[in-house]
Scaffold this motif. Sequence first.
Motif, short mmCIF file in Angstrom:
data_model
loop_
_atom_site.label_atom_id
_atom_site.label_comp_id
_atom_site.label_asym_id
_atom_site.label_seq_id
_atom_site.Cartn_x
_atom_site.Cartn_y
_atom_site.Cartn_z
N GLU A 95 0.83 -1.21 0.00
CA GLU A 95 0.00 0.00 0.00
C GLU A 95 0.87 1.26 0.00
OE1 GLU A 95 -3.22 0.47 -0.21
OE2 GLU A 95 -3.88 -1.63 -0.19
N ARG A 96 1.89 1.27 0.84
CA ARG A 96 2.76 2.44 0.91
C ARG A 96 3.60 2.57 -0.37
NH1 ARG A 96 5.95 2.68 6.48
NH2 ARG A 96 6.56 4.69 5.56
N MET A 97 4.02 1.46 -0.92
CA MET A 97 4.78 1.50 -2.16
C MET A 97 3.91 2.03 -3.30
SD MET A 97 7.58 1.15 -3.77
CE MET A 97 8.61 0.27 -2.56
N GLY A 98 2.66 1.58 -3.36
CA GLY A 98 1.74 2.09 -4.38
C GLY A 98 1.50 3.57 -4.23
N GLN A 99 1.41 4.03 -2.97
CA GLN A 99 1.23 5.45 -2.69
C GLN A 99 2.43 6.25 -3.19
OE1 GLN A 99 -1.57 6.79 -0.40
NE2 GLN A 99 -0.99 8.42 -1.79
N LEU A 100 3.64 5.76 -2.89
CA LEU A 100 4.85 6.45 -3.29
C LEU A 100 4.96 6.56 -4.81
CD1 LEU A 100 7.66 7.66 -2.78
CD2 LEU A 100 8.56 5.32 -2.67
N VAL A 101 4.78 5.46 -5.51
CA VAL A 101 4.90 5.46 -6.96
C VAL A 101 3.87 6.40 -7.59
CG1 VAL A 101 4.64 4.06 -9.05
CG2 VAL A 101 5.89 3.16 -7.08
N THR A 102 2.64 6.34 -7.11
CA THR A 102 1.58 7.19 -7.67
C THR A 102 1.85 8.66 -7.41
OG1 THR A 102 0.02 5.40 -7.19
CG2 THR A 102 -0.92 7.53 -7.78
N ASP A 103 2.36 8.99 -6.23
CA ASP A 103 2.67 10.39 -5.92
C ASP A 103 3.83 10.92 -6.77
OD1 ASP A 103 0.63 10.56 -4.11
OD2 ASP A 103 1.89 10.36 -2.33
N VAL A 104 4.82 10.08 -7.03
CA VAL A 104 5.93 10.48 -7.89
C VAL A 104 5.41 10.79 -9.30
CG1 VAL A 104 8.06 9.73 -9.02
CG2 VAL A 104 7.71 9.27 -6.59
N ILE A 105 4.52 9.94 -9.79
CA ILE A 105 3.92 10.15 -11.12
C ILE A 105 3.18 11.48 -11.17
CG2 ILE A 105 2.11 9.35 -12.69
CD1 ILE A 105 2.88 6.47 -11.81
N HIS A 106 2.33 11.74 -10.18
CA HIS A 106 1.56 12.98 -10.17
C HIS A 106 2.46 14.21 -10.03
CE1 HIS A 106 -2.05 10.55 -9.87
NE2 HIS A 106 -2.78 11.64 -9.90
N ALA A 107 3.50 14.11 -9.21
CA ALA A 107 4.41 15.24 -9.03
C ALA A 107 5.16 15.55 -10.32
CB ALA A 107 5.39 14.94 -7.90
N ALA A 108 5.61 14.52 -11.01
CA ALA A 108 6.35 14.72 -12.27
C ALA A 108 5.45 15.33 -13.34
CB ALA A 108 6.91 13.38 -12.75
N ARG A 109 4.22 14.85 -13.43
CA ARG A 109 3.30 15.40 -14.44
C ARG A 109 2.98 16.85 -14.11
NH1 ARG A 109 -1.06 10.59 -15.47
NH2 ARG A 109 -2.01 11.56 -13.65
#
Length: 238
Positions: A193-207
Amino acid sequence: MSESQGGPAGDSVESRNDAGADGSERDPPADDPSDESGEETVSSKDTKEVIMEATFRALSKHGYKDLRMRDIGEEMDLTRQVIHYHFDGKYDLMSSFLEHIIDQYEGSVVVDGDADPRTELRARVDQCLFGPEFEEFSHWDRMKVYHELYTYAQNDGEHREVFNEHYDRIRGSIVEVVEEGIEEGVFRDVDAERMGQLVTDVIHAARGRRISLGHEDAPEEARKAMDEFIFESLERTE
């Protein structure tokens, strides 16, 4: 939003009624595809698709704040009356448009069903960062419109809920593949769950950095960082 019930005064219309005062079904406007008085044109579904694409073009030109219903009408061959037949003003149209672009985006994310967890995880991240591409308007043209509506969602509970559901589905797809990798023994036993949160947040921040700040290399840099600090750390080394 101040325009949450139909947009600016110049573009406001009465809410459409499905029946007349006597309870009978009202006649559709001449331009509506359900009109049986003349030759059949396009289906209701096709008409809404035309409206959605016209909305996309108008939003790209004018932005959400300055968008008027007449701007959308100018982007299609059908009359503005057709828009008013299908939608109760600007807010109703924008709510449908938001769901349309999210459905379109999610429906275009395709990953090979036989892909192993490592390949699938990278493919999902790449789809979010770099694509998919569409016949009309690039991935980043669409992300620009998405991001603008995302910004306004802070003051709109209904639209915020739509974005939250979309975010949860993206995060959930990442969590699912991480859990699969753990079960298959190719990923370490991490908190999925935390890993999924981290990856998704990195994606949103980069976009967001690319769209708002014009940092063209943001997605590529984010991908490299995930390769080095996330994907490699997930690998089971035993």
